[in-house]
Design a protein around this motif. Sequence first.
Motif, PDB file in Angstrom:
ATOM      1  N   TYR A  48     -11.158   5.333   5.458  1.00  0.00           N
ATOM      2  CA  TYR A  48      -9.785   5.824   5.645  1.00  0.00           C
ATOM      3  C   TYR A  48      -9.744   7.168   6.360  1.00  0.00           C
ATOM      4  O   TYR A  48      -9.021   7.345   7.346  1.00  0.00           O
ATOM      5  CB  TYR A  48      -9.069   5.930   4.292  1.00  0.00           C
ATOM      6  CG  TYR A  48      -8.365   4.651   3.905  1.00  0.00           C
ATOM      7  CD1 TYR A  48      -9.082   3.610   3.308  1.00  0.00           C
ATOM      8  CD2 TYR A  48      -7.005   4.460   4.146  1.00  0.00           C
ATOM      9  CE1 TYR A  48      -8.462   2.427   2.960  1.00  0.00           C
ATOM     10  CE2 TYR A  48      -6.373   3.279   3.794  1.00  0.00           C
ATOM     11  CZ  TYR A  48      -7.096   2.265   3.199  1.00  0.00           C
ATOM     12  OH  TYR A  48      -6.484   1.100   2.863  1.00  0.00           O
ATOM     13  N   SER A 105      -9.629   4.707  -5.267  1.00  0.00           N
ATOM     14  CA  SER A 105      -8.895   3.646  -4.566  1.00  0.00           C
ATOM     15  C   SER A 105      -7.387   3.894  -4.606  1.00  0.00           C
ATOM     16  O   SER A 105      -6.690   3.726  -3.606  1.00  0.00           O
ATOM     17  CB  SER A 105      -9.156   2.276  -5.194  1.00  0.00           C
ATOM     18  OG  SER A 105     -10.515   2.090  -5.395  1.00  0.00           O
ATOM     19  N   GLU A 106      -6.895   4.302  -5.758  1.00  0.00           N
ATOM     20  CA  GLU A 106      -5.455   4.537  -5.888  1.00  0.00           C
ATOM     21  C   GLU A 106      -5.009   5.705  -5.011  1.00  0.00           C
ATOM     22  O   GLU A 106      -3.941   5.674  -4.407  1.00  0.00           O
ATOM     23  CB  GLU A 106      -5.072   4.790  -7.349  1.00  0.00           C
ATOM     24  CG  GLU A 106      -5.176   3.558  -8.242  1.00  0.00           C
ATOM     25  CD  GLU A 106      -4.426   2.356  -7.674  1.00  0.00           C
ATOM     26  OE1 GLU A 106      -3.227   2.497  -7.361  1.00  0.00           O
ATOM     27  OE2 GLU A 106      -5.055   1.283  -7.517  1.00  0.00           O
ATOM     28  N   LEU A 108      -6.207   6.552  -2.239  1.00  0.00           N
ATOM     29  CA  LEU A 108      -6.102   6.070  -0.858  1.00  0.00           C
ATOM     30  C   LEU A 108      -4.713   5.523  -0.604  1.00  0.00           C
ATOM     31  O   LEU A 108      -4.072   5.796   0.415  1.00  0.00           O
ATOM     32  CB  LEU A 108      -7.144   4.973  -0.594  1.00  0.00           C
ATOM     33  CG  LEU A 108      -8.594   5.411  -0.450  1.00  0.00           C
ATOM     34  CD1 LEU A 108      -9.501   4.204  -0.313  1.00  0.00           C
ATOM     35  CD2 LEU A 108      -8.755   6.339   0.751  1.00  0.00           C
ATOM     36  N   LYS A 109      -4.228   4.740  -1.577  1.00  0.00           N
ATOM     37  CA  LYS A 109      -2.894   4.133  -1.423  1.00  0.00           C
ATOM     38  C   LYS A 109      -1.816   5.210  -1.427  1.00  0.00           C
ATOM     39  O   LYS A 109      -0.829   5.113  -0.708  1.00  0.00           O
ATOM     40  CB  LYS A 109      -2.638   3.128  -2.546  1.00  0.00           C
ATOM     41  CG  LYS A 109      -3.542   1.904  -2.458  1.00  0.00           C
ATOM     42  CD  LYS A 109      -3.172   0.898  -3.541  1.00  0.00           C
ATOM     43  CE  LYS A 109      -4.316  -0.065  -3.800  1.00  0.00           C
ATOM     44  NZ  LYS A 109      -4.217  -0.677  -5.123  1.00  0.00           N
ATOM     45  N   TRP A 112      -2.376   7.092   2.135  1.00  0.00           N
ATOM     46  CA  TRP A 112      -2.202   6.330   3.369  1.00  0.00           C
ATOM     47  C   TRP A 112      -1.315   5.080   3.207  1.00  0.00           C
ATOM     48  O   TRP A 112      -1.253   4.234   4.094  1.00  0.00           O
ATOM     49  CB  TRP A 112      -3.562   5.936   3.946  1.00  0.00           C
ATOM     50  CG  TRP A 112      -4.233   7.092   4.645  1.00  0.00           C
ATOM     51  CD1 TRP A 112      -3.888   7.611   5.858  1.00  0.00           C
ATOM     52  CD2 TRP A 112      -5.340   7.867   4.191  1.00  0.00           C
ATOM     53  NE1 TRP A 112      -4.718   8.657   6.191  1.00  0.00           N
ATOM     54  CE2 TRP A 112      -5.619   8.844   5.183  1.00  0.00           C
ATOM     55  CE3 TRP A 112      -6.137   7.855   3.031  1.00  0.00           C
ATOM     56  CZ2 TRP A 112      -6.654   9.779   5.056  1.00  0.00           C
ATOM     57  CZ3 TRP A 112      -7.162   8.779   2.917  1.00  0.00           C
ATOM     58  CH2 TRP A 112      -7.404   9.733   3.919  1.00  0.00           C
ATOM     59  N   GLY A 113      -0.720   4.931   2.049  1.00  0.00           N
ATOM     60  CA  GLY A 113       0.155   3.775   1.832  1.00  0.00           C
ATOM     61  C   GLY A 113      -0.612   2.552   1.373  1.00  0.00           C
ATOM     62  O   GLY A 113      -1.821   2.470   1.546  1.00  0.00           O
ATOM     63  N   PRO A 114       0.099   1.609   0.779  1.00  0.00           N
ATOM     64  CA  PRO A 114      -0.550   0.448   0.172  1.00  0.00           C
ATOM     65  C   PRO A 114      -1.015  -0.603   1.188  1.00  0.00           C
ATOM     66  O   PRO A 114      -1.816  -1.478   0.846  1.00  0.00           O
ATOM     67  CB  PRO A 114       0.534  -0.126  -0.738  1.00  0.00           C
ATOM     68  CG  PRO A 114       1.819   0.313  -0.122  1.00  0.00           C
ATOM     69  CD  PRO A 114       1.561   1.621   0.556  1.00  0.00           C
ATOM     70  N   ASN A 115      -0.523  -0.543   2.404  1.00  0.00           N
ATOM     71  CA  ASN A 115      -0.898  -1.578   3.366  1.00  0.00           C
ATOM     72  C   ASN A 115      -2.241  -1.294   4.006  1.00  0.00           C
ATOM     73  O   ASN A 115      -2.685  -0.157   4.068  1.00  0.00           O
ATOM     74  CB  ASN A 115       0.160  -1.689   4.463  1.00  0.00           C
ATOM     75  CG  ASN A 115       1.504  -2.067   3.885  1.00  0.00           C
ATOM     76  OD1 ASN A 115       1.572  -2.835   2.913  1.00  0.00           O
ATOM     77  ND2 ASN A 115       2.563  -1.513   4.453  1.00  0.00           N
ATOM     78  N   GLN A 116      -2.833  -2.375   4.513  1.00  0.00           N
ATOM     79  CA  GLN A 116      -4.107  -2.162   5.180  1.00  0.00           C
ATOM     80  C   GLN A 116      -3.880  -1.491   6.531  1.00  0.00           C
ATOM     81  O   GLN A 116      -2.824  -1.608   7.141  1.00  0.00           O
ATOM     82  CB  GLN A 116      -4.862  -3.472   5.328  1.00  0.00           C
ATOM     83  CG  GLN A 116      -4.061  -4.592   5.940  1.00  0.00           C
ATOM     84  CD  GLN A 116      -4.871  -5.875   5.916  1.00  0.00           C
ATOM     85  OE1 GLN A 116      -5.691  -6.096   5.015  1.00  0.00           O
ATOM     86  NE2 GLN A 116      -4.657  -6.742   6.902  1.00  0.00           N
ATOM     87  N   HIS A 214      -8.877  -1.746   3.878  1.00  0.00           N
ATOM     88  CA  HIS A 214      -7.943  -1.734   2.747  1.00  0.00           C
ATOM     89  C   HIS A 214      -8.627  -1.073   1.561  1.00  0.00           C
ATOM     90  O   HIS A 214      -9.862  -0.947   1.532  1.00  0.00           O
ATOM     91  CB  HIS A 214      -7.494  -3.151   2.400  1.00  0.00           C
ATOM     92  CG  HIS A 214      -8.626  -4.073   2.070  1.00  0.00           C
ATOM     93  ND1 HIS A 214      -9.011  -4.359   0.792  1.00  0.00           N
ATOM     94  CD2 HIS A 214      -9.492  -4.746   2.872  1.00  0.00           C
ATOM     95  CE1 HIS A 214     -10.045  -5.183   0.816  1.00  0.00           C
ATOM     96  NE2 HIS A 214     -10.353  -5.431   2.065  1.00  0.00           N
ATOM     97  N   ALA A 215      -7.822  -0.653   0.605  1.00  0.00           N
ATOM     98  CA  ALA A 215      -8.343   0.171  -0.488  1.00  0.00           C
ATOM     99  C   ALA A 215      -9.383  -0.563  -1.328  1.00  0.00           C
ATOM    100  O   ALA A 215     -10.230   0.059  -1.963  1.00  0.00           O
ATOM    101  CB  ALA A 215      -7.189   0.659  -1.366  1.00  0.00           C
TER     102      ALA A 215
END
Lengths: 286, 235
Positions: A48, A105-106, A108-109, A112-116, A214-215
């Motif tokens: 990321y 991991s969370e 990251l979401k 950078w948002g939940p989408n890949q 993705h996360a």
Amino acid sequence: MELLFNLTLNGLATGMLIFLLAAGLTLIFGLMDVLNFAHGGLFAWGAYSGIWIYTTTGSFLIGIFGAILTGFLLGIITEKWIIKPVYGNHVQQILITLGLMLVLSEMLKVIWGPNQLTANPPEYLKGSWEIGDIIIIKYRVFIIFVGLLVFAGVQFLLKNTKIGLVVRAGVMNKEMVQALGINIKKVFMFVFMIGSGMAALGGVLFGPYSGVIHAGMGMEFAILAFIVVVIGGMGNFTGSVMAAILVGLSGSFMAYYVPELSLAVNMLLMAIVLIVKPQGLFGGKG
Amino acid sequence: MSELLKLNNIETYIGQYHILQGVSVEVKKGEVTVLLGRNGAGKTTTLRTIMGLNPASKGSVVYKGEEIQALPTYTIAQKGIGYVPEDQGIFAGLTVEENMKVAIQKENEETNKRLDYILNLFPDLQKFWKKPGGLLSGGQKQMLSIARAYVNDNELLLIDEPSKGLAPIVVEKVMESILQMKDQTTIVLVEQNFMMASTIGDCFYIIDDGRTVSNGTMKQLKEDEEMKRKYLGIA
Ligand SMILES: Nc1ncnc2c1ncn2[C@@H]1O[C@H](COP(=O)(O)OP(=O)(O)OP(=O)(O)O)[C@@H](O)[C@H]1O
Ligand SMILES: [Mg+2]
């Protein structure tokens, strides 16, 4: 022929990515006796942060260095604040590093948002070379090249520098290293940092390879890396590169011929190694 | 203060086991102090306690006038105490050369001299300089372990049963080398081989069931048949 070549190249590239993750894992386990389940999180963070820097600056190279730096930093923080208090206690290590994995991991979401995110190779690494019928995808060759470079670099460090010698000695006999007047805790921090940097590098390289990040990617690769650590022999650095190539190739071929069994075969391989040769396929420690 | 090292009534636990229950030893500078006692008496644990590998929970370890029992192992080693463990502690995958490199704390003229000296004393190490430590014979491993402890400018060497498992001729060789080093360093030696202990040692301590039960000069012990029979199983 062409297919075989491509599957091999693909397997080698994947193998190198797994190696970048497994190398740190095996050294951290071998030297510090720490099971780090958060290691995959560093892989995802490398991806990321690196891809983000790459898209922002437009330079893949800066992205790569950014990812490695992120890995170093997270590695230092993790060792200092998370791992240090639980040295010597495996149960606590598993719990706390699994927890950290989730947090990483969370986060990251959150950032950078939940989408890949999508990622493409830079211009100079796009496309392929054609030799007769064979098509060689440039980016895969690049990954293999970087992987081998890192392997050679770390191998040099382990063989030719004092700190490298101390790391290898520490994997074999921690007490004795300390009885010779060496502060092994300092070496722990160094190894954790290098291992995290390699994981992050693997992550950022993975981005343009798969096209999306993705996360959850950290977890997927961490499983393969753990398999590699067992097959290669825990604490065995050279073993980890061989095992990674083996797992990469087997994954690549299985994914083509019997995709349902791809992970199962690697798991089976690990189980067999654990039963038949628990010290790993490639000799003892070191 | 003629003693270099002093153990004041130390007690050590390993896990929940109360292993040392009162060990007191005085090591005089320039002497070889031998720790004797049956198997399982606590000799190895005493050395490990000095090194901080099994720290004492009671009592004190005083080295050159300073209490060191709470210090980490590496600091204790840096103060000038070299350790040759019972299992020799060789890094099996590292060559003889690499084993020595890990051990050397400061690379300087003095260290080079000591290295030359020890390699002359143990030509085998020179011969197998590039050989992995794990492939050395038992005697060669013992020599390597002693060399590692000696190469730094250590004032005190702790050597745990150097004769263990070695053929008599090799024991002689190791013994000779310790006798040579004796001029330069103070030594605490754990040794069951009474011939070796009595040849090298200046004074002795007997440890039994985790306690020091007797001590004196080696000469006194040689003449004390009763003591030898009671604690050492020799007559
Ligand atoms: N890790 C351990 N856990 C539990 N008990 C231990 C441990 N290490 C040593 N002991 C016990 O401590 C006691 C003293 O052991 P130590 O190794 O110091 O004896 P020793 O005098 O060196 O014997 P030997 O002559 O056989 O080497 C023994 O009863 C041993 O069983
Ligand atoms: Mg012993």
